[in-house]
Write a protein that holds these residues in place. Structure first.
Motif, PDB file in Angstrom:
ATOM      1  N   GLY A 125       0.771  -1.230   0.000  1.00  0.00           N
ATOM      2  CA  GLY A 125       0.000   0.000   0.000  1.00  0.00           C
ATOM      3  C   GLY A 125       0.799   1.275   0.000  1.00  0.00           C
ATOM      4  O   GLY A 125       0.224   2.358   0.146  1.00  0.00           O
ATOM      5  N   HIS A 126       2.136   1.202  -0.179  1.00  0.00           N
ATOM      6  CA  HIS A 126       2.937   2.417  -0.255  1.00  0.00           C
ATOM      7  C   HIS A 126       4.222   2.134  -1.019  1.00  0.00           C
ATOM      8  O   HIS A 126       4.629   0.970  -1.180  1.00  0.00           O
ATOM      9  N   THR A 127       4.861   3.204  -1.493  1.00  0.00           N
ATOM     10  CA  THR A 127       6.121   3.055  -2.217  1.00  0.00           C
ATOM     11  C   THR A 127       7.271   3.801  -1.549  1.00  0.00           C
ATOM     12  O   THR A 127       8.403   3.738  -2.036  1.00  0.00           O
ATOM     13  N   ILE A 128       6.988   4.535  -0.480  1.00  0.00           N
ATOM     14  CA  ILE A 128       8.062   5.124   0.319  1.00  0.00           C
ATOM     15  C   ILE A 128       7.885   4.688   1.766  1.00  0.00           C
ATOM     16  O   ILE A 128       6.768   4.442   2.225  1.00  0.00           O
ATOM     17  N   GLU A 129       9.018   4.572   2.459  1.00  0.00           N
ATOM     18  CA  GLU A 129       9.015   4.150   3.856  1.00  0.00           C
ATOM     19  C   GLU A 129       9.936   5.047   4.655  1.00  0.00           C
ATOM     20  O   GLU A 129      10.486   6.020   4.142  1.00  0.00           O
ATOM     21  N   GLY A 130      10.112   4.694   5.917  1.00  0.00           N
ATOM     22  CA  GLY A 130      10.955   5.485   6.797  1.00  0.00           C
ATOM     23  C   GLY A 130      10.138   6.497   7.564  1.00  0.00           C
ATOM     24  O   GLY A 130       8.957   6.291   7.848  1.00  0.00           O
ATOM     25  N   SER A 131      10.740   7.609   7.849  1.00  0.00           N
ATOM     26  CA  SER A 131      10.106   8.639   8.664  1.00  0.00           C
ATOM     27  C   SER A 131      10.437  10.000   8.076  1.00  0.00           C
ATOM     28  O   SER A 131      11.361  10.132   7.264  1.00  0.00           O
ATOM     29  N   PRO A 132       9.693  11.038   8.480  1.00  0.00           N
ATOM     30  CA  PRO A 132       9.996  12.380   7.981  1.00  0.00           C
ATOM     31  C   PRO A 132      11.456  12.748   8.229  1.00  0.00           C
ATOM     32  O   PRO A 132      11.978  12.590   9.330  1.00  0.00           O
ATOM     33  N   GLY A 133      12.106  13.205   7.186  1.00  0.00           N
ATOM     34  CA  GLY A 133      13.519  13.533   7.276  1.00  0.00           C
ATOM     35  C   GLY A 133      14.433  12.365   7.008  1.00  0.00           C
ATOM     36  O   GLY A 133      15.645  12.532   6.861  1.00  0.00           O
ATOM     37  N   ALA A 134      13.889  11.161   6.970  1.00  0.00           N
ATOM     38  CA  ALA A 134      14.690   9.957   6.733  1.00  0.00           C
ATOM     39  C   ALA A 134      13.912   8.991   5.845  1.00  0.00           C
ATOM     40  O   ALA A 134      13.894   7.787   6.080  1.00  0.00           O
ATOM     41  N   GLY A 135      13.236   9.514   4.832  1.00  0.00           N
ATOM     42  CA  GLY A 135      12.432   8.684   3.956  1.00  0.00           C
ATOM     43  C   GLY A 135      13.275   7.936   2.936  1.00  0.00           C
ATOM     44  O   GLY A 135      14.329   8.407   2.500  1.00  0.00           O
ATOM     45  N   ILE A 136      12.811   6.765   2.557  1.00  0.00           N
ATOM     46  CA  ILE A 136      13.478   5.957   1.536  1.00  0.00           C
ATOM     47  C   ILE A 136      12.407   5.350   0.634  1.00  0.00           C
ATOM     48  O   ILE A 136      11.243   5.248   1.008  1.00  0.00           O
ATOM     49  N   PHE A 137      12.821   4.938  -0.569  1.00  0.00           N
ATOM     50  CA  PHE A 137      11.927   4.159  -1.400  1.00  0.00           C
ATOM     51  C   PHE A 137      11.770   2.776  -0.781  1.00  0.00           C
ATOM     52  O   PHE A 137      12.733   2.197  -0.274  1.00  0.00           O
ATOM     53  N   ASP A 138      10.555   2.249  -0.835  1.00  0.00           N
ATOM     54  CA  ASP A 138      10.249   0.943  -0.241  1.00  0.00           C
ATOM     55  C   ASP A 138      11.150  -0.127  -0.872  1.00  0.00           C
ATOM     56  O   ASP A 138      11.044  -0.399  -2.071  1.00  0.00           O
ATOM     57  N   PRO A 139      12.051  -0.751  -0.089  1.00  0.00           N
ATOM     58  CA  PRO A 139      12.947  -1.767  -0.668  1.00  0.00           C
ATOM     59  C   PRO A 139      12.196  -2.915  -1.334  1.00  0.00           C
ATOM     60  O   PRO A 139      12.709  -3.529  -2.274  1.00  0.00           O
ATOM     61  N   GLY A 140      10.980  -3.203  -0.847  1.00  0.00           N
ATOM     62  CA  GLY A 140      10.201  -4.278  -1.436  1.00  0.00           C
ATOM     63  C   GLY A 140       9.639  -3.946  -2.801  1.00  0.00           C
ATOM     64  O   GLY A 140       9.102  -4.830  -3.485  1.00  0.00           O
ATOM     65  N   ASP A 141       9.755  -2.686  -3.212  1.00  0.00           N
ATOM     66  CA  ASP A 141       9.233  -2.249  -4.514  1.00  0.00           C
ATOM     67  C   ASP A 141      10.342  -2.002  -5.528  1.00  0.00           C
ATOM     68  O   ASP A 141      10.073  -1.909  -6.726  1.00  0.00           O
ATOM     69  N   VAL A 142      11.580  -1.868  -5.050  1.00  0.00           N
ATOM     70  CA  VAL A 142      12.698  -1.555  -5.937  1.00  0.00           C
ATOM     71  C   VAL A 142      13.111  -2.828  -6.663  1.00  0.00           C
ATOM     72  O   VAL A 142      13.760  -3.700  -6.100  1.00  0.00           O
ATOM     73  N   ASN A 143      12.698  -2.932  -7.939  1.00  0.00           N
ATOM     74  CA  ASN A 143      12.996  -4.157  -8.688  1.00  0.00           C
ATOM     75  C   ASN A 143      13.522  -3.903 -10.093  1.00  0.00           C
ATOM     76  O   ASN A 143      13.745  -4.844 -10.852  1.00  0.00           O
ATOM     77  N   GLY A 144      13.699  -2.632 -10.460  1.00  0.00           N
ATOM     78  CA  GLY A 144      14.209  -2.334 -11.788  1.00  0.00           C
ATOM     79  C   GLY A 144      13.265  -2.684 -12.919  1.00  0.00           C
ATOM     80  O   GLY A 144      13.686  -2.840 -14.064  1.00  0.00           O
TER      81      GLY A 144
END
Length: 615
Positions: free
Chosen positions: A103-122
């Motif tokens: 249900g999302h493509t970014i994770e982490g917290s405000p100021g430390a956000g990352i792209f969801d590793p489970g979605d990064v597949n090239g």
């Protein structure tokens, strides 16, 4: 080298155009009219909304519960600090790339956000031509991280939807979702607009603009063509218009694409040409509410510029020569800007989690985009034409009367725009049905939206009474854009055909009728005697029975030893479903037998049932 490219392209019919996309310094493209000066934040102290929000009455809209929820705005700029605490929770997530389905493509917290590793597949999971485009696209670098470059895009994003997490409220629509597109040259801009509309955006906003004096000069016809596509897909576009004042000279102070026609033609635009998607924005000071000297002077001209400016490199299609100024003496051109908004002396976000001062038409434009988001949030049924009309007709009159070439139609007022958008929500009836069951009819209806809906008067007419009469009233939900369902039971009806209609009544007493619907209450298929209810009872109970034809009916009550206790019915009864009430106040407790005897034209029916009186 250019000639070699042209020669090679001649063998490929699918190549429609070749042009050089010049790279410009960002300071030429953006329209902030000043530096991004830091603004201090006091820890633990809730600061008031930035002055631009106060000027346009945005807090009054929030107080009504409208903060832009449900609206997607694409910010086509220089990228932004998307994990800034005031933006992180408002960043659009492209769920077409949500490979792990969480249900999302970014994770982490405000100021430390990352792209969801489970979605990064090239992989281009959603098939839109962009791999792992989780929050938008960087059209400059051609990658999936449209992060900040210089602060300008972060500041424009903050005025659209900064939610005040770090202490200062900067955004007009703090619950809208922000798509992030990083652009520079014209081709970047066009690709970003196409990307946004392909991915379901409602509003595109950009504080990048392309000026007459650029070398090479802007391809104005192509800008307008892309804007036309936006309008056809229902997208509204707000754009800055430069900070050139009158330094370039009328009619070339207004930059592209802010010089493109808007979706709605203001009555003061008496020269009527085509429409497109863009609301061009002028800049007023957030404190004085006076137009900045740097805000560009209109009008703009849509004409064959090569007549008076033979060096202009692009041919203007005849359809785009519809707002002449120089080529037709005395012609008014296209009134621009369309509206004005606070830019100078506003505050927005800065890269790294802080705040900074902002200005120019760069700052004014996202105020208009955010206000459009508020309008569409309360009334998603509106068209871009209607949103443009609302923004202009509710604007505060400034400068010359009517729409002028300095303030446009005036300085926007978010609350007045909200009220008009709210008033334009119709009571939209999406279904109205009737179903008969025995001797009753159940009416059901659904509304998609309602405005000031007091309720529905249910009116009926039949073969027995040819005039409409009210049989009931069901309260409405006032004003809502949510689907609402209603029902009403009309009982104890005779056999026959009935017509029903709804009289929808507003809070001010005005009303409107629905279409009428018909239903048949059919004769029973046979004789029947129902079990009384309640049972046991004290002292009264109800007995229902049905006869399929006119019959001589007797209903009697006997004690358990066969003594006659009461006669409830004796006489001719019409075909249909019937109900009688039996009051046994004068009888002692005990078990009783009640009997139906019906003598019809074709047969005689007798049935007995037991009931218990408990006192």
């Amino acid at each position: 080298v250019p000639q070699v490219i042209y020669n090679l392209a001649e063998d490929f019919d699918e190549i429609a155009e070749i042009r050089y996309d010049a790279t410009f310094d960002e300071s030429e493209l953006t329209d902030p009219n000043g530096s991004f000066s830091p603004v201090p934040v006091n820890e633990g102290e809730d600061l008031a909304p930035q002055q631009g929000l106060i000027l346009i009455n945005a807090p009054a809209v929030w107080a009504e519960g409208d903060s832009g929820q449900g609206v997607i705005v694409s910010n086509n700029d220089s990228g932004c600090d998307w994990d800034h605490p005031d933006l992180f929770y408002n960043i659009w997530n492209n769920l077409g790339e949500d490979f792990d389905g969480d249900g999302h493509t970014i994770e982490g917290s405000p100021g430390a956000g990352i792209f969801d590793p489970g979605d990064v597949n090239g992989i281009d999971d959603d098939g839109n031509g962009y791999i792992d485009d989780f929050i938008g696209w960087d059209f400059q670098a051609n990658n999936n991280d449209p992060g900040p470059s210089g602060g300008h895009g972060t500041s424009t994003a903050g005025i659209v939807c900064g939610d005040g997490t770090n202490g200062t409220q900067t955004g007009v629509a703090p619950r809208a979702k922000l798509m992030n597109c990083d652009i520079s040259g014209e081709a970047d801009s066009w690709l970003a607009m196409q990307y946004a509309l392909d991915n379901g955006v409602d509003i595109t906003t950009s504080s990048h603009s392309y000026k007459w004096y650029f070398n090479p000069q802007p391809n104005y016809p192509m800008h307008r063509q892309i804007n036309d596509v936006e309008l056809l897909t229902g997208v509204l576009h707000t754009n800055s218009t430069s900070n050139d004042g009158n330094s370039v000279g009328v009619p070339f102070n207004i930059s592209a694409p802010g010089n493109t026609p808007g979706p709605w033609i203001h009555p003061d635009q008496t020269l009527v040409g085509g429409v497109s998607s863009v609301i061009g924005v002028g800049n007023v000071d957030a404190f004085s509410d006076i137009i900045a000297s740097s805000s560009p002077h209109g009008p703009w001209a849509w004409e064959d510029w090569q007549i008076n400016h033979p060096g202009y490199p692009f041919t203007v299609p005849p359809a785009y020569q519809d707002y002449p100024y120089e080529t037709v003496p005395g012609s008014m051109g296209l009134l621009k800007p369309d509206v004005s908004a606070p830019g100078s002396n506003t505050t927005s976000l800065s890269d790294g989690g802080g705040y900074s001062g902002f200005g120019g038409t760069s700052g004014a434009t996202p105020h208009v985009a955010g206000t459009a988001a508020l309008i569409w949030s309360i009334n998603p049924l509106l068209s871009p034409e209607q949103v443009s009309m609302i923004l202009q007709t509710t604007a505060i009159e400034k400068g010359a009367a009517g729409k002028d070439n300095r303030y446009g139609a005036g300085r926007i007022d978010a609350y007045e725009a909200y009220l008009l958008a709210l008033a334009m929500i119709p009571v939209e009836l999406s279904s109205f049905t009737a179903n008969s069951n025995s001797n009753s009819v159940t009416l059901t209806w659904t509304t998609e939206t309602e405005t000031n809906n007091s309720g529905f008067s249910i009116e009926r007419k039949s073969v027995f009474n040819g005039s409409w009469s009210e049989v009931g009233f069901v309260p409405g939900f006032g004003t809502t854009t949510e689907r609402k369902s209603y029902n009403y039971d009309d009982e104890d009806l005779r056999i026959g055909k009935y017509s029903y209609r709804l009289k929808q009544i507003d809070l001010d007493g005005t009303f409107e009728y629905s279409n009428a619907i018909e239903v048949d209450v059919m004769a029973p298929g046979g004789f029947s005697l129902g079990q009384n209810y309640p049972n046991p009872f004290n002292p009264a109970t109800t007995i229902e029975y049905s006869v399929p034809e006119v019959s001589k009916v007797t209903i009697t009550v006997y004690s358990i030893v066969g003594e006659l206790a009461a006669t409830l019915v004796s006489g001719s009864v019409e075909a249909g479903y019937h109900r009688i009430n039996f009051d046994a106040s004068n009888l002692p407790s005990g078990t009783y037998i009640y009997q139906l005897k019906a003598v019809g034209e074709s047969r005689t029916f007798v049935d007995n049932k037991k009931m218990i009186l408990l006192k």
